[in-house]
Enzyme design. Sequence first.
Site, PDB file in Angstrom:
ATOM      1  N   GLY A 142     -10.488  -4.029   7.068  1.00 58.64           N
ATOM      2  CA  GLY A 142     -10.239  -3.256   7.920  1.00 58.64           C
ATOM      3  C   GLY A 142      -9.551  -4.157   9.984  1.00 58.64           C
ATOM      4  O   GLY A 142      -9.286  -3.243  10.519  1.00 58.64           O
ATOM      5  N   ASP A 156       6.921   3.047   3.806  1.00 52.33           N
ATOM      6  CA  ASP A 156       5.590   3.449   4.727  1.00 52.33           C
ATOM      7  C   ASP A 156       6.118   3.238   5.678  1.00 52.33           C
ATOM      8  O   ASP A 156       4.765   3.341   7.168  1.00 52.33           O
ATOM      9  CB  ASP A 156       4.537   3.219   3.806  1.00 52.33           C
ATOM     10  CG  ASP A 156       4.487   1.717   3.723  1.00 52.33           C
ATOM     11  OD1 ASP A 156       4.662   1.475   2.575  1.00 52.33           O
ATOM     12  OD2 ASP A 156       3.047   0.982   4.253  1.00 52.33           O
TER      13      ASP A 156
END
EC number: 2.7.7.-
Length: 486
Positions: free
Chosen positions: A126, A252
């Site tokens: 992350g 994306d």
Amino acid sequence: MKTLTQLHFDNRFARLGDTFSTQVSPQPLEAPRLVVASEAAMALLDLDPAEAEQALFAELFSGHKIWSTAEPRAMVYSGHQFGSYNPQLGDGRGLLLGEVVNEAGEYWDLHLKGAGKTPYSRMGDGRAVLRSSIREFLASEHLHALGIPSSRALCVTGSDTLVYRERPERGAMLLRLAPSHVRFGHFEFFYYTRQHGELKQLLEHVIEVHFPELLEHPEPFHMFFRTVLERTAALIARWQAYGFCHGVMNTDNMSILGITFDFGPYAFLDDFDARFICNHSDDTGRYSFENQVPIAHWNLAALAQALTPFVEVKVLRETMELFLPLYEAEWLDLMRRRLGFSQAEDGDAELIRRLLQLMQGSAVDYTRFFRELGERPAEQAVQRLREDFIDLQGFDAWAADYCARSAREGGDPVARQARMHAVNPKYILRNYLAQQAIEAAEKGDYAPVRELHAVLSRPFDEQPGMERYAERPPEWGKHLEISCSS
């Protein structure tokens, strides 16, 4: 001008609910400090530039503090990556903090990249590293300055947090601004999971908030697709005209607004090479410079497929046929202007094709050629540029045709120079310049990245004393391939 605490949030996307995004709190960085900030991007939020000097600035953009009216959420989407469908991607390390409304009534998404794990992180941590955060910051603001539609970058916050990639690196966060973070992949997710009710809800949302002019149209979903196609064609034309290679044109990473989005291993061309591959991981050259036009068309077809529950296939196919003519018209107009032409002639496309072929064969610096072409009257400019070419016979033939074409334009040579300098940058974001600034920043010296950002924010200006940023790259700095790791 506003202070940070005066920003007004109105989080329209968050109100769509948990089917579209998941509430997540950012995970703060250790010992955050400001690396670089963009005053131009701050102005979009009506922020006082002096706010960047406040401790609260680094605290808010490193996850330590958050506005009470912000609603940080990770968005869900899917997409085609290198041509293969990946069923669930989503924001794996970025959070949509919310939408800020400025004094002009414009909405800007605040997206914090590198904010920690989310439900969509998969095996990732992350985090974002300082290296990739600086690269995205520089490119976002530079593309905007060049007139190429792009997401914007407010700031980069550095830290003492260690992040492990090929080597241990410092973690960082980037605050990205965009009117919307909705991607082609958002529609693909709801289409392939057969959530057609939610797909329709998403379509209605983006039309209402981003394309309100389509609300009264009898076929708004079809016109939404056509508008996205038109904007994408115009964007890719600008990429190709200015020599920008994105590197990871997965669906994306494609914005519905037709803006450059999600910067990874991008590059601007140094020597002109149509086959240039900037992504070290792109073994087949799928996302090479010359493939960006057909790949954009392919990505639009993927979006069209996701809209088939609501738009007839025949209508979508007919709309797809508009892409190439729209792209070619926009690209040709840009290239004419780069050559100093304000009028159109039938032979212009062939003249440009011949030039690019000659540049390819002689490895001519793409940016410098056009800038120097406008430095002097046409006859003098081509004589000076002749020494850069190997095929002198071919160049002389082209130069004669170019000078004749310029003569037919007529006009004042001084006006020609001003016209050409307004579209041909002196300064371009070369990968070796970014790398030098990154290496200094990794040692704690942020002055080089701040200076580079300042220079690249005025790419068409002469900027006396900054000429070193306009030099040809050293041999080691040409055609650098960049890793996807970030």
